[in-house]
Design an enzyme around this catalytic site. Structure first.
Site: not given
Ligand code: DSN
Length: 479
Positions: A242, A271
């Site tokens: 991540d 993100t």
């Protein structure tokens, strides 16, 4: 480049149109710009997206349903959505050197859920799942569904512990990942604060996870993804990274070789709005063998894609492919290091003793404060940060003992290493002049604090002065 005049006109006109319907919304939008202009934003996960990125979100793409994937939608009339989704995916693949990119996730949590599903579908030996994948779901018996739930549940995940800087979505109780997975975590070496890869390997050998997760939201150092992949391979785990926090440093080629997760991981999530400086959203990059499952993200775990946000992702990713983004990424790290050095020189204690990425964690117990007291005292002084746990935090996840600071936003604004030293001085002034407060009954409070308002005012003025040379959205005049 668009002309500054065009940017100003675009935002002013947008607010005029909104004001005609609900003036309070237009006022709040204007007030948000004013607040962001005036404060020293050190929240490590925030940034300032470009006018082009912001404007790409405010349009009629917002009205379109487009479940499915490019060229294979469950709704008619998706040709323009196909254009922007394909563009965003192409920019992402090129930027990160990824085999496959899926740009639909609405957030980081969504991106991680898509990745978890793809890994489960790829790895879990489940006859019922195989049936579910190839047949119409109506053909499965009640016994098949029962077996499916049993086989998919309780799979093992090994991720970084929350207090060492891991993320909630890596198997922690408040998040669904902590309820679906049997989770264990690896921490950091208590003496150095660094990941101890031998300990990670040991934990992996003992626990035999299906998924090994690397990535963090509050770890101030690089992670060696080559070693992590070797650990994953040694126990047959799928390696997931991540990179939400440091995607901009990967895009800007500051993290390369062993520190670039894309060539090493089976699947990478991120993100798009943190150091990558795009719109608020998520994204998944993966090896070809996981691509089909990743593309089932909607409707498997996601609602209909947000075409307006995918359009903005395409714009921001195009920006990140320009040479000046690499310069931006290296300035983020130079600034974080200057800020860390400035704090250390003034006597602050930092987790791991410094940083080699975009963030640092101040252990505010050395100032006699909790994270919560420090966060509020800094806010009173025009400095926006967030409280954060430190490893083995004695104050727990609510009050905490740390303050996380990061430089992606101020670097976008143009501040450099000299201004970081001045910022360190302002932070140190506030923290060293704040003292813990007491509850009404005289017991010590972990939330209340005492800071002379004259100090807070002076620092706020100094912070505003520091920012005057670096106008935010300088072309945009809303008056
Ligand atoms: N909320 C983000 C952060 O601040 O790091 C992570 O999800």
């Amino acid at each position: 480049m668009s002309s500054p005049n065009a940017e100003s006109t675009a935002f002013r006109s947008a607010l005029e149109v909104i004001r005609a319907v609900e003036p309070r919304v237009a006022d709040a939008i204007g007030a948000e710009l004013a607040d962001q202009r005036e404060s020293l934003k050190l929240i490590a996960s925030e940034n300032y997206a470009s006018p082009a990125t912001l404007l790409a979100m405010g349009n009629w793409f917002s009205d379109k349903y487009a479940e499915g994937t490019v060229g294979r939608r469950f709704y008619a009339g998706c040709q323009n959505v196909d254009t922007v989704e394909a563009l965003a995916a192409e920019h992402a693949r090129e930027l990160f050197g990824a085999a496959h990119a899926y740009v639909q996730p609405h957030s980081g949590i969504d991106a991680n859920l898509v990745a978890f599903w793809a890994i489960l579908a790829d790895r879990v030996e489940s006859p019922a799942l195989k049936k579910a994948q190839v047949r119409q779901v109506n053909d499965l018996t009640e016994a098949d569904w029962f077996a499916l739930r049993r086989e998919l549940g309780n799979q093992r995940m090994l991720g970084m512990s929350l207090d060492a800087g891991g993320h909630l979505t890596h198997g922690f109780r408040p998040n669904i990942s902590g309820k679906m997975f049997d989770q264990r975590s690896y921490g950091t070496d208590p003496a150095t604060g660094l990941i101890d890869y031998d300990r990670v390997a040991e934990a992996a050998r003992e626990f035999k996870p299906l998924i090994l997760v690397a990535g963090y939201s509050a770890y101030p150092r690089k992670v060696n993804f080559r070693i992590m992949r070797e650990i994953a391979d040694s126990v047959g785990a799928t390696f997931m990274v991540d990179m939400a926090h440091f995607a901009g440093l990967v895009a800007g080629k500051v993290f390369t070789g062993d520190f670039d997760p894309v060539p090493h991981a089976h699947i990478v999530t991120t993100t798009t709005h943190k150091s990558l400086r795009g719109p608020r959203g998520g994204m998944v990059l993966c090896q070809p063998e996981l691509a089909d499952q990743v593309d089932r993200g909607c409707p498997m775990v996601l609602g209909g894609p947000l075409p307006h946000v995918m359009a903005a992702k395409a714009v921001a990713l195009a920006e990140a492919r320009r040479p000046d983004f690499a310069d931006y990424a290296s300035r983020i790290v130079a600034n974080a290091q200057a800020l860390a050095e400035g704090l250390l020189r003034r006597g602050a204690t930092l987790v791991t003793g410094g940083t080699d990425n975009h963030l640092a964690i101040i252990d505010v117990t050395s100032y006699g404060l909790t994270g919560r007291q420090a966060e509020q005292a800094l806010l009173d002084s025009g400095i926006v940060t967030n409280r954060n746990s430190v490893p083995q935090d004695p104050n727990g996840a609510w009050y905490t003992s740390g303050i996380r600071i990061g430089t992606p936003a101020l670097t976008t604004r143009g501040l450099g290493t000299a201004e970081m030293d001045q910022t360190a001085e302002l932070i140190h002034t506030v923290l060293s002049q704040t003292t813990p407060g007491a509850n009404a009954d005289g017991t010590p409070s972990k939330a209340k604090y005492v800071l002379d308002p004259a100090v807070a005012d002076k620092v706020s003025r100094q912070a505003a002065e520091l920012l005057t040379g670096f106008p935010l959205y300088g072309s945009v005049d809303l008056t």
